[in-house]
Design an enzyme around this catalytic site. Structure first.
Site, PDB file in Angstrom:
ATOM      1  N   LYS A 187      -1.714  10.975  15.661  1.00 19.64           N
ATOM      2  CA  LYS A 187      -1.567   9.573  16.053  1.00 19.64           C
ATOM      3  C   LYS A 187      -2.412   9.236  17.277  1.00 19.64           C
ATOM      4  CE  LYS A 187       2.883   8.260  14.092  1.00 19.64           C
ATOM      5  NZ  LYS A 187       4.233   7.740  14.387  1.00 19.64           N
ATOM      6  N   LYS A 233      -0.472  11.548  -0.882  1.00 17.61           N
ATOM      7  CA  LYS A 233       0.868  10.988  -0.862  1.00 17.61           C
ATOM      8  C   LYS A 233       0.795   9.454  -0.838  1.00 17.61           C
ATOM      9  CE  LYS A 233       4.668  11.033   2.211  1.00 17.61           C
ATOM     10  NZ  LYS A 233       5.257  11.469   3.455  1.00 17.61           N
ATOM     11  N   LYS A 264       1.988   3.613   2.962  1.00 18.14           N
ATOM     12  CA  LYS A 264       1.694   2.198   3.167  1.00 18.14           C
ATOM     13  C   LYS A 264       0.406   1.975   3.964  1.00 18.14           C
ATOM     14  CE  LYS A 264       3.938   0.711   7.396  1.00 18.14           C
ATOM     15  NZ  LYS A 264       3.562   1.881   8.159  1.00 18.14           N
TER      16      LYS A 264
END
Ligand code: TRP
Length: 336
Positions: A117, A199, A202
């Site tokens: 991140k 996977k 979103k």
């Protein structure tokens, strides 16, 4: 939670990210609902975790309420389980501080999600992003949860929570239970329809591959019709047939059919038929959720009744555990 037949305590959280995918539903939320009979369940909308990345306040507020409504629509029973919003229970932040002082800088630096991140948002590597796993440990330990259903991306955080609990117990005396991960018996991982080796997520750039719980039927059908398959033209579950395997998995989850039954059903038929059938089954499965969500999300009074009561019940547990932790750490009892 009294008596010798104490049910095990399950706790999990989901970030209010705006929209939940079919992958979130199949991999997490659907299982949460099923666990309610067997366990004492606590489920929360992790709004405090959400602000580790930039959020627009009005949008965060709406997303939080929507996530809460969606959990209700997906069958979480707010009477049976404790369903609450993280920021409503001050014990999480209070315990977070105590646990932060039992966590090493080096441990947090090793968290792969932090590394990912911070690389993704180099302009906002805030301290909250770094200490996020400590808050997550507080979420779990404040309720002495036995089992924590989490996806693969959170197992490292759960492992850290165990280490923090162990260290605290060692330093101050036994208080925290060491939580285990809960792996759903029939865990199904849902992949992107556009790239079935990845996977379903979103944040995927190719939104054609991502089905949302609240998508309408036309959208769902369009996404399934475009799903990537292979050139064999034979519906069977096999290594290397990622696209077909994914469609079969989704079909199996929403219809309850086994892979053998699905292979038989589509024997001699093409992928087009499979895509249509899966799309329709998914749309039919999600339609009642979507209706229920619209009804609940529009009923502000009903929603607030539930989250206020959820926070009250959550705090009753978390305050007690946190008070014990504060006492053990040597803080003076505020009640005199
Ligand atoms: N960090 C989790 C996620 O992003 C959400 C979460 C917050 C959570 N607190 C938790 C999950 C406690 C399990 C237990 O998915």
């Amino acid at each position: 939670m009294e008596g010798n037949e104490r049910k095990k305590v399950i706790l999990s959280g989901i970030q209010p990210s705006g929209a939940f995918t079919l992958g979130n539903y199949v991999g997490a939320i659907r299982n949460w609902a099923k666990l309610q009979d067997e366990y004492d369940c606590l489920y929360m909308v992790a709004d405090m975790h959400a602000i580790t990345v930039k959020q627009e306040p009005a949008k965060l507020r709406r997303n939080t309420l929507d996530a809460y409504a969606l959990l209700l629509a997906c069958g979480i029973d707010a009477k049976e389980s404790v369903l609450f919003i993280q920021s409503h229970v001050p014990a999480h932040a209070r315990l977070n501080w105590l646990l932060a002082c039992s966590t090493q800088y080096g441990e947090l630096s090793r968290m792969t999600q932090f590394k990912d991140k911070s690389a993704k948002h180099p302009d906002d590597v805030n301290a909250g992003l770094f200490t996020y796993p400590v808050l997550m440990a507080a979420d779990i330990l404040a309720y002495n949860a036995d089992l924590v259903p989490v996806g693969a991306d959170q197992t490292q955080h759960l492992e850290l929570a165990r280490n923090i609990a162990q260290r605290f117990n060692h330093r101050y005396g036994d208080l925290f239970n060491l939580p285990d991960g809960y792996i759903a018996p029939k865990g199904a991982k849902i992949m992107s329809l556009a790239d079935p080796t990845k996977k379903m997520s979103k944040s995927d750039e190719n939104q054609n591959g991502v089905v949302y719980i609240l998508d309408d039927k036309d959208t769902i059908m369009r996404k399934f019709r475009r799903a990537v398959t292979d050139s064999e033209a034979c519906v069977r579950f096999a290594e290397g047939k990622d696209g077909i395997n994914n469609l079969m998995t989704i079909y199996s989850v929403v219809t309850g059919k086994t892979n053998e039954e699905i292979e038989r059903e589509f024997d001699g038929r093409g992928y087009g038929d499979l895509k249509t059938a899966v799309g329709e089954a998914v749309a039919d499965h999600l339609a009642p959720l979507r209706e229920e969500f619209s009804r609940i999300a529009a009923d502000k009074a009903f929603l607030s009744e539930n989250y206020v009561e959820g926070a009250r019940r959550a705090a009753a547990i978390a305050d007690r555990v946190t008070a014990k932790a504060y006492k053990k750490a040597g803080f003076v009892d505020p009640r005199g």
